[in-house]
Design an enzyme around this catalytic site. Structure first.
Site: not given
Ligand code: FRU
Length: 469
Positions: A38-39, A41, A101, A218
């Site tokens: 899974l990819m 951000d 992220s 986020e």
């Molecule tokens: C956004 C998020 C970020 C977090 C990351 C974890 O999609 O929830 O806030 O750092 O994904 O994969």
């Protein structure tokens, strides 16, 4: 303390998974996607020392959100990308539940990653450390450890550092949730990337005229654009509005004036960044020629993501194409970067009544449409786009129930630029005034067919496949 290395398991997952992903008819031919797993951000998007770098949230072990690493791609030209060594794995106590992220900066000739170390406790609570990692001579990254613990007054949800330098000072925005469950964007500053001063909340629920703007924000990104400042953010818990903000979590932006001295951001209203079914966690970078470029995740957390059919082939999600941002009359415009024109093969043109237009192969396609009337396009039975005098309606069946789901863009449509890949479409309306990004899973073929009586003018190109090497 270093946790047991999952590297052997990751290597095996990639060796076993990549052939399945590449064989999948839904696997993108010119967008970024994970080779397995899974990819989500985009992270650390930057032009540094003559190359572009794009990192990404990646669980190589499974098509779920359980284990978050940073994958890494680089490119000289924003079109042809190559795989770089895995950048970060959650192998320390302070990032044991995920290298979440963040962003990248250049420091003394070295690429430096700023990321969130996510730590979950048995009672369901969590904490977050903002951390650094510095590029080493092997193309990997050495962790330099936490540089910022949870600031006082916030829950364990403080993450996604976007760091930049301004007049010799480092700045960082963070997505956060306060103890009253209000979503915020925090600003910090530092002389050296290690010692950080809290400069306060620059936006969020209850800040600067925004009320009830969600419980957690986020992935903030603050940058200057055409004489203003733009803040991108992903406010979770925002109320749905009539035909707007319909995704489980939206990506939005604020345009305003930011004052470094007082750390104050005065801004206008919160506006949706993309009106399609899938768009989240965008991040920008500045190009050496001064353009502000954006890439987003063409996915949305929760909702129906786990029902996407590609999980059966062991992979899920893709990025958007790279886009250039501009500001016109206070509105953010997005257009595909000029470099993508190099993917075009032979140009074709057609003019006439929409319903008479030839069916097009939508697997790798750029389609430009000029029109003044109503028409619709069926995308391989997986999605329909309807243009009316009110704007655009996208319709697609729910992956859970089969019920039709809709997304809307309001306005007068004069032109469309549509970019298709195996299982995605990005619709740029009126030269970037609006964008709708969506995944769709065509069945049985990827043919685009038109209907309607309005006159349309089409220009289209098949795009060459451009896989990451
Ligand atoms: C956004 C998020 C970020 C977090 C990351 C974890 O999609 O929830 O806030 O750092 O994904 O994969």
């Amino acid at each position: 303390m270093t946790l047991a290395s999952r590297l052997p398991a990751i290597l095996q997952a990639v060796m076993k998974g990549q052939p399945n992903a590449l064989r999948d008819k839904h696997y993108p031919q010119w967008h970024h996607a994970p080779v397995t797993g899974l990819m989500n951000d985009p992270n650390g998007f930057i032009w540094f020392a003559g190359r572009w770098h794009l990192f990404y949230q990646w669980n190589p072990l499974a098509a779920d959100h359980k284990y978050k690493c940073w994958g890494h791609w680089s490119s000289a030209d924003l079109v042809q990308w190559r795989h770089e060594p895995l950048a970060l794995m959650p192998d320390r106590e302070y990032d044991r539940n995920g290298c979440y992220s963040g962003s990248a900066v250049g420091v003394e000739g070295r690429l430096t990653l700023c990321y969130t170390g996510n730590v979950k406790f048995e009672d369901g609570s969590r904490t977050a450390w903002q951390c650094l990692a510095v590029e080493n001579s092997a193309g990997g990254f050495d962790k330099a450890g936490p540089i910022l613990p949870l600031p006082e007054g916030y829950s364990g949800h403080v993450r996604d550092p976007k760091v930049w330098q301004h007049e010799g000072v480092w700045y960082m925005v963070l997505g956060a949730q306060d103890l009253h469950k209000q979503g915020k964007v925090l600003l910090f500053s530092s002389p050296n990337l290690h010692d950080w001063e809290n400069r306060g909340e620059i936006a969020g629920s209850g800040v600067h005229g925004l009320t009830d703007a969600g419980y957690m924000w986020e992935c903030p990104d603050l940058f200057p654009l055409d004489g203003k400042h733009v803040l991108l953010c992903c406010p979770q818990g925002l109320a749905r509005q009539d035909e707007r903000f319909l995704n489980v979590y939206p990506a939005a932006y604020l345009v305003g004036d930011f004052d470094y001295a007082s750390a104050a951001f005065s801004h206008g209203e919160l506006t949706e960044l993309d009106a399609g079914f899938e768009f989240y966690a965008p991040q920008t970078a500045q190009s050496p020629d001064g353009r502000r470029l954006l890439v987003g995740w063409m996915g949305v957390p929760d909702g129906e993501e786990m029902l996407q059919p590609t999980r059966e082939q062991g992979w899920i999600h893709q990025m958007t194409c790279l886009r250039e941002l501009t500001l016109k009359n206070g509105k953010l415009y997005q257009n595909p970067i000029a470099e993508l024109a190099s993917l075009r093969e032979e140009e074709r043109r057609w003019q006439g009544q929409a319903g008479q237009a030839p069916a097009l192969n939508g697997k790798r396609l750029e389609l430009q449409i000029n029109t003044t009337g109503d028409f619709s396009i069926d995308f391989g039975g997986g999605l329909t786009l309807e243009v009316t005098d009110r704007g655009i309606v996208l319709e697609r069946p729910s992956l859970a129930s089969g019920e039709p789901l809709f997304r809307y863009w309001h306005g007068t449509v004069a032109s469309l630029q549509i970019l298709c890949d195996s299982s995605s479409v990005e619709i740029f309306i009126n030269r970037g005034e609006g964008v709708m990004s969506s995944r769709y899973f065509p069945h049985p073929s990827e043919r685009l067919s038109f209907s309607g009586e309005s006159a349309v003018t089409l220009r289209y190109w098949s795009l060459r496949s451009c896989m990451i090497e």
